[in-house]
Design a protein around this motif. Sequence first.
Motif, mmCIF file in Angstrom:
data_model
loop_
_atom_site.group_PDB
_atom_site.id
_atom_site.type_symbol
_atom_site.label_atom_id
_atom_site.label_comp_id
_atom_site.label_asym_id
_atom_site.label_seq_id
_atom_site.Cartn_x
_atom_site.Cartn_y
_atom_site.Cartn_z
ATOM 1 N N PRO A 8 0.766 -1.254 -0.319
ATOM 2 C CA PRO A 8 -0.378 -0.060 0.316
ATOM 3 C C PRO A 8 0.495 1.039 -0.363
ATOM 4 O O PRO A 8 1.874 1.532 0.672
ATOM 5 C CB PRO A 8 -0.779 0.206 1.121
ATOM 6 C CG PRO A 8 -1.014 -1.701 1.598
ATOM 7 C CD PRO A 8 0.514 -2.106 1.245
ATOM 8 N N TYR A 85 -9.301 3.395 3.173
ATOM 9 C CA TYR A 85 -10.202 2.196 1.714
ATOM 10 C C TYR A 85 -9.158 2.685 0.828
ATOM 11 O O TYR A 85 -9.054 3.988 0.103
ATOM 12 C CB TYR A 85 -11.252 2.294 2.134
ATOM 13 C CG TYR A 85 -11.616 2.102 3.178
ATOM 14 C CD1 TYR A 85 -11.249 0.683 3.183
ATOM 15 C CD2 TYR A 85 -12.316 2.340 4.344
ATOM 16 C CE1 TYR A 85 -12.269 -0.375 4.595
ATOM 17 C CE2 TYR A 85 -13.111 1.962 5.653
ATOM 18 C CZ TYR A 85 -12.685 0.669 5.225
ATOM 19 O OH TYR A 85 -12.984 0.023 6.848
ATOM 20 N N PRO A 86 -8.833 2.045 -0.753
ATOM 21 C CA PRO A 86 -8.374 2.843 -1.436
ATOM 22 C C PRO A 86 -8.969 3.572 -2.670
ATOM 23 O O PRO A 86 -10.502 3.790 -2.103
ATOM 24 C CB PRO A 86 -8.487 0.986 -2.330
ATOM 25 C CG PRO A 86 -8.790 -0.467 -1.394
ATOM 26 C CD PRO A 86 -8.654 0.695 -0.316
ATOM 27 N N GLY A 87 -8.690 4.480 -2.862
ATOM 28 C CA GLY A 87 -8.938 5.715 -2.847
ATOM 29 C C GLY A 87 -9.091 7.106 -2.712
ATOM 30 O O GLY A 87 -9.000 7.607 -2.807
ATOM 31 N N ARG A 98 -3.447 10.876 -2.622
ATOM 32 C CA ARG A 98 -4.588 9.909 -2.551
ATOM 33 C C ARG A 98 -3.728 7.937 -1.791
ATOM 34 O O ARG A 98 -2.877 8.138 -2.171
ATOM 35 C CB ARG A 98 -4.429 9.532 -4.150
ATOM 36 C CG ARG A 98 -6.002 8.608 -4.808
ATOM 37 C CD ARG A 98 -6.136 8.569 -5.861
ATOM 38 N NE ARG A 98 -4.504 7.829 -6.829
ATOM 39 C CZ ARG A 98 -3.909 7.351 -6.788
ATOM 40 N NH1 ARG A 98 -4.960 5.902 -6.568
ATOM 41 N NH2 ARG A 98 -2.868 7.578 -8.136
ATOM 42 N N TYR A 99 -4.497 7.151 -1.265
ATOM 43 C CA TYR A 99 -4.799 5.746 -1.302
ATOM 44 C C TYR A 99 -4.826 4.879 -2.174
ATOM 45 O O TYR A 99 -6.045 4.944 -2.702
ATOM 46 C CB TYR A 99 -5.280 5.532 0.352
ATOM 47 C CG TYR A 99 -4.866 4.600 1.093
ATOM 48 C CD1 TYR A 99 -3.987 4.623 1.724
ATOM 49 C CD2 TYR A 99 -6.245 3.274 0.847
ATOM 50 C CE1 TYR A 99 -3.411 3.180 2.030
ATOM 51 C CE2 TYR A 99 -5.627 2.136 1.372
ATOM 52 C CZ TYR A 99 -4.058 2.276 1.808
ATOM 53 O OH TYR A 99 -4.082 0.682 2.615
ATOM 54 N N SER A 100 -3.744 4.248 -1.952
ATOM 55 C CA SER A 100 -3.692 3.171 -3.169
ATOM 56 C C SER A 100 -3.286 1.678 -1.950
ATOM 57 O O SER A 100 -2.180 1.830 -1.581
ATOM 58 C CB SER A 100 -3.140 2.703 -4.311
ATOM 59 O OG SER A 100 -3.369 2.085 -4.562
ATOM 60 N N ALA A 101 -3.924 0.167 -2.443
ATOM 61 C CA ALA A 101 -3.505 -0.426 -2.092
ATOM 62 C C ALA A 101 -1.979 -0.923 -1.755
ATOM 63 O O ALA A 101 -2.125 -2.322 -1.819
ATOM 64 C CB ALA A 101 -4.714 -1.778 -1.392
ATOM 65 N N GLU A 103 -0.726 -1.969 -6.859
ATOM 66 C CA GLU A 103 -1.090 -2.587 -7.586
ATOM 67 C C GLU A 103 -1.526 -4.022 -8.239
ATOM 68 O O GLU A 103 -2.756 -4.204 -8.655
ATOM 69 C CB GLU A 103 0.491 -2.618 -9.144
ATOM 70 C CG GLU A 103 0.466 -0.992 -9.069
ATOM 71 C CD GLU A 103 2.080 -0.616 -9.568
ATOM 72 O OE1 GLU A 103 2.658 -1.546 -10.389
ATOM 73 O OE2 GLU A 103 2.602 0.162 -9.828
ATOM 74 N N GLN A 107 -8.562 -4.623 -4.872
ATOM 75 C CA GLN A 107 -9.757 -3.689 -4.510
ATOM 76 C C GLN A 107 -11.382 -4.353 -4.551
ATOM 77 O O GLN A 107 -11.568 -4.354 -5.374
ATOM 78 C CB GLN A 107 -9.904 -2.553 -5.885
ATOM 79 C CG GLN A 107 -8.200 -2.152 -6.333
ATOM 80 C CD GLN A 107 -7.542 -2.261 -5.597
ATOM 81 O OE1 GLN A 107 -8.078 -0.577 -4.379
ATOM 82 N NE2 GLN A 107 -6.075 -1.869 -5.297
ATOM 83 N N GLN A 120 -17.854 2.610 -2.013
ATOM 84 C CA GLN A 120 -16.804 2.311 -3.069
ATOM 85 C C GLN A 120 -16.948 2.841 -4.037
ATOM 86 O O GLN A 120 -16.401 3.400 -5.285
ATOM 87 C CB GLN A 120 -17.072 0.973 -4.326
ATOM 88 C CG GLN A 120 -15.462 0.942 -4.772
ATOM 89 C CD GLN A 120 -14.057 1.194 -4.003
ATOM 90 O OE1 GLN A 120 -14.632 0.782 -2.554
ATOM 91 N NE2 GLN A 120 -12.933 1.086 -4.404
#
Length: 242
Positions: A8, A85-87, A98-101, A103, A107, A120
């Motif tokens: 992440p 949370y993602p996004g 921006r947070y991403s879990a 690649e 998701q 979502q």
Amino acid sequence: MSDGSSTPYLVVETGSHEGRRINLTGAHLTVGRLPNCDVQFEDPYVSRTHAALWQRAGADYVEDLGSAGGTFVNGEAVTVPRRLYPGDRVRLADLQLRYSAGEGAPQAAVRYDVGEQRAQTINNVARDQYVQHVIQQRESFFREIAATRTRARGLIWIGVVVFVVGLAIAVVGWYQYFGQIVNFSSASMPTMDDFSGFLVFAVGGLVNLVGVLLIIAGIVLHIVATSRRRRVDRDLPPPQMR
């Protein structure tokens, strides 16, 4: 959390640090302006020790550390540790990330955890209505604040004019009074006219006092308006466009 493409991360979306990536490896990370912070941002609006990023039970959290500019997730102020949370958009003062879990991480489309379930996707119509509502509220507050600042400036300028007029009156009365004192030596008994200069001087002093009070009132009103502007920015931040 493991290293690699599934790690992440937070990526800076705007500002001079745009594109910078912060990998969240599971360690407790402090974010701020100080060199001893794990993640340092040379941004004047970011506090010296602004926020913390950490993991619990496989989930990433952000926590505000009493920053001046505040920490926000999707436009909401972070007052307690907030799960990411993602996004999700994380804002540190004027810095947006921006947070991403990761690649390679899955998701989740739907979350079933009680108390933290979030859609979502956000309905565009509802979001537009919310954004418009926030903008209207901010504009209403800012109009009131602008009117208060205008009144404050008016009071200050009126006070300056009154003070100058009072000063002129006091100077005239002062010279008259000293001229009358000189004449006392040739007069057998001083009359009320002999004290007219002193009365003029006293009136000038009172006018001066009124001017000073008006200036003080204007300054206080301006400080109140500035404080209210900061409170609006803190409690009602501008919505983050996606």
